[in-house]
Design an enzyme around this catalytic site. Structure first.
Site, short mmCIF file in Angstrom:
data_model
loop_
_atom_site.label_atom_id
_atom_site.label_comp_id
_atom_site.label_asym_id
_atom_site.label_seq_id
_atom_site.Cartn_x
_atom_site.Cartn_y
_atom_site.Cartn_z
N SER A 127 40.00 -7.71 27.74
CA SER A 127 38.55 -7.72 27.98
C SER A 127 37.95 -6.33 27.82
CB SER A 127 38.29 -8.23 29.40
OG SER A 127 36.96 -7.99 29.80
N TYR A 152 39.08 -7.74 38.23
CA TYR A 152 39.30 -8.45 36.96
C TYR A 152 39.76 -7.47 35.88
CZ TYR A 152 38.10 -10.90 32.62
OH TYR A 152 38.13 -11.45 31.37
#
Length: 335
Positions: A127, A152
Site C-alpha cells: 500500500s 495498517y
C-alpha cells in the site's frame, strides 16, 4: 495457469479474478467475507463470479493455518495473487488485533503455502500508506519507508519485509505492489469516493477531512488489475546490479521486486469532489473537518520502474473513472 486469489470477494480481488478468467486462467478464490463493510456487496461480487467456468470459491480465513496448509497441498497452484487483508487506515485505532491476524498471520500462512508447494510466483498487495511520514514526492520504492503513521501501514511494511526474507531464504519469487487510492465500480463503501457519491445523491452533507487540503493519487480499478496481471506474468528475478553497500529497497539479490501502481498524478480533494459533483449532477453539502489520525496529506506515485519492467502505465482520466463508478452506483442501488 492455475491461480489462487486471496480476498476474492473484495473490490480488487473480484476484478482481478474476472480478468484472469477472461483470458482463460483457472482461479481458486478464498475469502472470509468479514463484516468490515456490508457483506452483501461481497456476496454480490461472488455471485457474478460463481457462474464462470474455471472459478471455484472457498469460504476460508487466511489466518487459519491448518486449512491454508491443506488448500495449498491439495490445489497445487502455479501462481498466487495475495490481496486479502484487513483494510482501512482509521479502523486500526479501534481494532488493532484484526490487522495482526489478517495482515501478519494471514500473509505468513500464504508465504508458507507458497514455499512448500512449488508456487512459481507470489504477487502480494502492499500500500501507498507505507510511505507514512515521508514528505519527498513523488513517492519512490527506492526510498526507505521506516516511519508508518498507522497500524495498517506498519503491517503492510512488515509484509514486505517477510516477503523479502522468504525470497532470500527459499528463493521464492515474490513481487510486492504498493497500490495508490483505488476506485471504480463494485468498490469499497468505506472509501471516500463511495460515501461521497452516496451522500451527494441522498442530499446529505459529506465530511471533508484536512479542511479539503488532502491530495491523492487516484487509480482506476482496471489500471490496477492490468498492473497486477502483467506483474504476475513477469516472474521476479534477482537484480544482478544490486549493491549490498548501497542497498536499493525496490530490488534485491534475491528474486524480489517492489513496484508502485498509481496514476502518477496527485489530485486535490476538492477537485476530486468536483468530479463526483459533475458526474452526479448535484452539488455537495460540505462539512470541513481537521486531519484524522493515521492520514497523510498527499500521495503521488513514481511509476517509472513499473513502466520499464512490465510496460504499463495507469492512464484512466479521473473524470472518466468517476463517471463509470457513478453509473455503476446508480444502476446497482437503483438511484
Amino acid at each position: 495457469m492455475k491461480f489462487l486469489v486471496t480476498g476474492v470477494a473484495g473490490f480488487i480481488g473480484y476484478h482481478t479474478a474476472v480478468r484472469l478468467l477472461d483470458r482463460g486462467d483457472e482461479v481458486v478464490g478464498v475469502d472470509n467475507i468479514n463484516g468490515y463493510y456490508d457483506p452483501a456487496l461481497k456476496k454480490a461480487r461472488l455471485a457474478k463470479l460463481g457462474g464462470r467456468e474455471g472459478f471455484s470459491f472457498l469460504h476460508l480465513d487466511i489466518a487459519d493455518r491448518a486449512p491454508m496448509n491443506e488448500l495449498f497441498r491439495v490445489q497445487r497452484f502455479d501462481k498466487v495473487i495475495h490481496l486479502a487483508a484487513q483494510a482501512g487506515v482509521r479502523y486500526g485505532s479501534e481494532n488493532p488485533s484484526a490487522y495482526i491476524d489478517s495482515n501478519i498471520v494471514g500473509t505468513q500462512n500464504v508465504l508458507e503455502g507458497c514455499r512448500h508447494n512449488g508456487v512459481q510466483h507470489l504477487v502480494y498487495a502492499s500500500s501507498s500508506s507505507v510511505y507514512g511520514a515521508n514528505a519527498k514526492l513523488p513517492f519512490s520504492t527506492h526510498d526507505n519507508v521506516d516511519h508508518p503513521v498507522s497500524l495498517y501501514a506498519a503491517t503492510k511494511k512488515a509484509n514486505e519485509l517477510a516477503a523479502h526474507a522468504y525470497a532470500h531464504l527459499y528463493r521464492l519469487p515474490v513481487t510486492g505492489l504498493r497500490f495508490f487510492t483505488v476506485y471504480g465500480p463494485f468498490g469499497r463503501p468505506d472509501m471516500a469516493y463511495f460515501s461521497f457519491t452516496r451522500k451527494i445523491l441522498a442530499g446529505e452533507p459529506i465530511e471533508v477531512f484536512n479542511n479539503g487540503h488532502h491530495a491523492r493519487d487516484f487509480t482506476y480499478i482496471d489500471d490496477i488489475v492490468e498492473g497486477i496481471v502483467r506483474t504476475a506474468d513477469r516472474i521476479a528475478e534477482p537484480d544482478p546490479n544490486w549493491n549490498a553497500v548501497l542497498p536499493d529497497p525496490a530490488s534485491s539479490n534475491a528474486p524480489y521486486r517492489l513496484y508502485n501502481i498509481g496514476n502518477n498524478n496527485s489530485v486535490g480533494l476538492m477537485d476530486f469532489i468536483a468530479a463526483i459533483e459533475k458526474a452526479t449532477g448535484r452539488e455537495a453539502k460540505k462539512v470541513f473537518l481537521p486531519m484524522q489520525p493515521g492520514d497523510v496529506a498527499k500521495t503521488y506515485a513514481d511509476i517509472d520502474d513499473l513502466a520499464r519492467d512490465v510496460g504499463f502505465r495507469p492512464s484512466t482520466p479521473l473524470a472518466e473513472g468517476i463517471g463509470r463508478f457513478v453509473d455503476w452506483y446508480r444502476s446497482y442501488y437503483g438511484v
